[in-house]
Design an enzyme around this catalytic site. Structure first.
Site: not given
Ligand code: 6LW
Length: 573
Positions: A70, A242
């Site tokens: 991430d 997302e």
């Protein structure tokens, strides 16, 4: 193979010059129950990096090897900053700095105080999900989500190396993957993943929302605006839209998102709008990055790519960091989701990272930025690094499990060694064990250490681990059983059943106080070998060819990667 890092080499040389010897330290001090680690050595040697090692015109992918998922990146002047998720590990949110997007130096961890990060009883893959780092008006912002306990918060700093503020919570940002966007007109926004407007139409139906952020008050303001419902094409039931980020180029607003879920079907998609609040329309060619359609039998695949962030160089070039995985078997990887780097091309005013059947390369041409010296602590390619534990603090890449509430380690009680105080804390969500770990960053890697420890009572144990989560790990331990000391290998692949759970090999050993025992774990993709020695470099195989797939995300689940860890346990409650 990058040689030993300069800083640590200097430490080693200076130590030898002082008449010490890093590996054969003896201590006149009586053996305490403490476990003392004189050094820790890590070596990674992945074949894919050997051919291009040393080619100064190219860089190795991943640029942050090992469990660094991430990624979010930003630039301030000539400096680039990058942060990653850290889940239930403490300190949280590692932060790196670079000047060429390739040589990254960890300058700290954003959440390095218990007041910033309450991880008590968090599962290993809970805690801190995706962070974002941005800079506005002289201040750095890190925005993230503490899952299960508090949700979205941000911290700020004027110095990215810290200290960072305590959290400011944003309760209306009720999903994950929040990201700041500071517009040219001084307005600011948070975009984030959350539930769709109505009941989900299918499992994985999510949405991207936006709400204005008032910089002066640090509070959210105004209504939430739906930017994306489901994904690029709702009729195809896209899952897990997302990791949204807004960038502006040519007066237009681009919204990049992950779609498909952070596993094999992961991808990156893009939308565009004339106004920051939309409407956002998907690009003509989506996804702009995926590897899910490629031949699974290709050599050395990089898979599960997505969750990108963009950054522009001073010269105007665009680059993307994103997560990916390097399986050694059928979608089977042990070291988690890593940070990769690729250039962004603009085609008809739309960004593309990889098109068609292009594969993510293990080596690529460096960005047109002034090449920087290799970092003292390497993060990519093959390298060897040795931590001499000269203190005064743990190097920033060392991680603890959940928030420590007492100081159970030190560098003073046995100068030149890391001392762990054994505590009655095992591996379960309620525990905060005497454990420090560093990431396994290669498919072929080894970790070794010199430990001075004599267990006092039955059940006492300490040693070296390959640790994926509380229920999936190997523990190469010195233990006391039936009044005798032994070296043993524990294999844990599921709920614990008892104190001698999972012992797969053991050998009696006589240890004298102050003399080190040497422990080594060798990873070879999905196979692991475990060694011990009573003299440095003189290794005896305790267990070879052990099943390493128990350390894989496929078997263990979760969002993290394997750590090599040092641990001490006391049977005395
Ligand atoms: C991260 C999100 C995700 O917040 O996993 O599946 C979460 N996708 O982008 C943890 O990495």
């Amino acid at each position: 193979m990058k040689t030993i890092s300069r800083i640590l080499a200097v430490i080693l040389l200076s130590h030898v010059a002082l008449g010490g010897c890093a590996s054969a330290r003896t201590s006149s001090a009586p053996a305490s129950r403490a476990a003392r680690f004189d050094w820790f050595s890590y070596e990674g040697d992945d074949s894919v990096h050997r051919a291009t090692a040393g080619d100064r015109g190219r860089y190795a992918n991943p640029v942050l090897a090992g469990f660094y998922p991430d990624p979010s990146v930003t630039r301030v002047g000539e400096d680039y900053y990058l942060v990653n998720s850290s889940f239930a590990y403490f300190p949280g949110v590692p932060i790196f700095r670079s000047r060429d997007l390739v040589s990254w130096t960890q300058i700290g961890n954003v959440l390095d105080r218990p007041s910033q990060l309450q991880l008590d009883s968090a599962g290993i893959s809970r805690g801190i999900f995706a962070p974002v780092i941005r800079h506005h008006d002289g201040r750095f912002y890190m925005l993230t989500t503490l899952i299960d306990r508090g949700g979205t918060f941000f911290v700020t700093a004027t110095n990215p190396a810290g200290p960072w503020s305590d959290p400011t919570w944003l309760p209306t940002v009720d999903g994950i993957d929040p990201s700041f966007y500071f517009d040219d007109d001084g307005k600011a926004y948070v975009v984030f993943n959350s539930a769709p407007a109505g009941p989900p139409l299918y499992n994985g139906h999510r949405a991207i929302w936006m709400q204005q952020f008032d910089v002066a008050s640090g509070k959210m303001t105004g209504p939430k605006t739906l930017l994306v419902n489901g994904g690029v094409d709702l009729s195809k039931k896209p899952i897990w839209i997302e990791a949204p980020h807004i960038i502006k180029r040519g007066g237009k607003y681009y919204l990049i998102c992950a779609e498909g879920g952070t596993e094999f079907n992961h991808s990156e998609v893009v939308f565009r709008a004339d106004s920051v609040s939309g409407p956002y329309r998907p690009g003509p060619v989506n996804p702009i990055l995926t590897q899910r359609h490629l031949d699974a039998a290709r050599p050395n695949p990089i898979t599960s790519t997505g969750h990108a962030d963009f950054v522009q160089t001073p010269a105007g070039d665009w680059w993307a960091v994103f997560l990916g995985t390097r399986p050694y078997g059928d979608d089977t990887y042990n070291i988690g989701r890593e940070t990769f780097l690729l250039p962004v091309q603009w085609v008809n005013e739309w960004p593309v990272i990889l098109a068609g059947n292009a594969v993510v390369p293990h080596s690529a041409v460096r960005p047109a930025l002034p090449a920087q010296p290799a970092p003292a602590i390497p993060t990519s390619g093959n390298f060897r690094i040795r931590d001499e534990f000269d203190g005064p603090e743990l190097a920033p890449y060392w991680q603890m499990i959940r928030t420590p509430r007492t100081r159970w380690y030190d560098f003073t009680s046995s100068p030149g060694a890391l001392t762990l105080q054994p505590r009655h804390a095992g591996f379960d969500v309620a525990s905060q064990p005497s454990f420090v770990g560093r990431r396994q960053q290669h498919l072929v890697a080894s970790a070794s250490t010199a430990m001075r420890y004599v267990p006092s009572i039955d059940g006492d144990k300490a040693g070296l681990l390959a640790f994926q989560n509380d229920q999936h790990y190997y523990f190469l331990a010195v233990a006391r059983v039936g009044g005798k000391t032994q070296i043993r290998l524990e294999k844990h692949a599921g709920p614990a059943t008892g104190p001698d759970d999972g012992v797969v090999a053991s050998v009696p050993v006589t240890l004298s106080a102050g003399r080190p025992v040497f422990l080594k774990i060798q990873a070879r993709g999905g196979r692991y070998d475990f060694y011990y020695g009573l003299r440095e470099g003189d290794w005896t195989l305790l267990q070879g060819d052990a099943d390493g797939t128990i350390l894989s995300t496929k078997v263990a689940g979760g969002f993290v990667g394997t750590l090599f860890g040092l641990y001490a346990f006391s049977a005395a409650p």
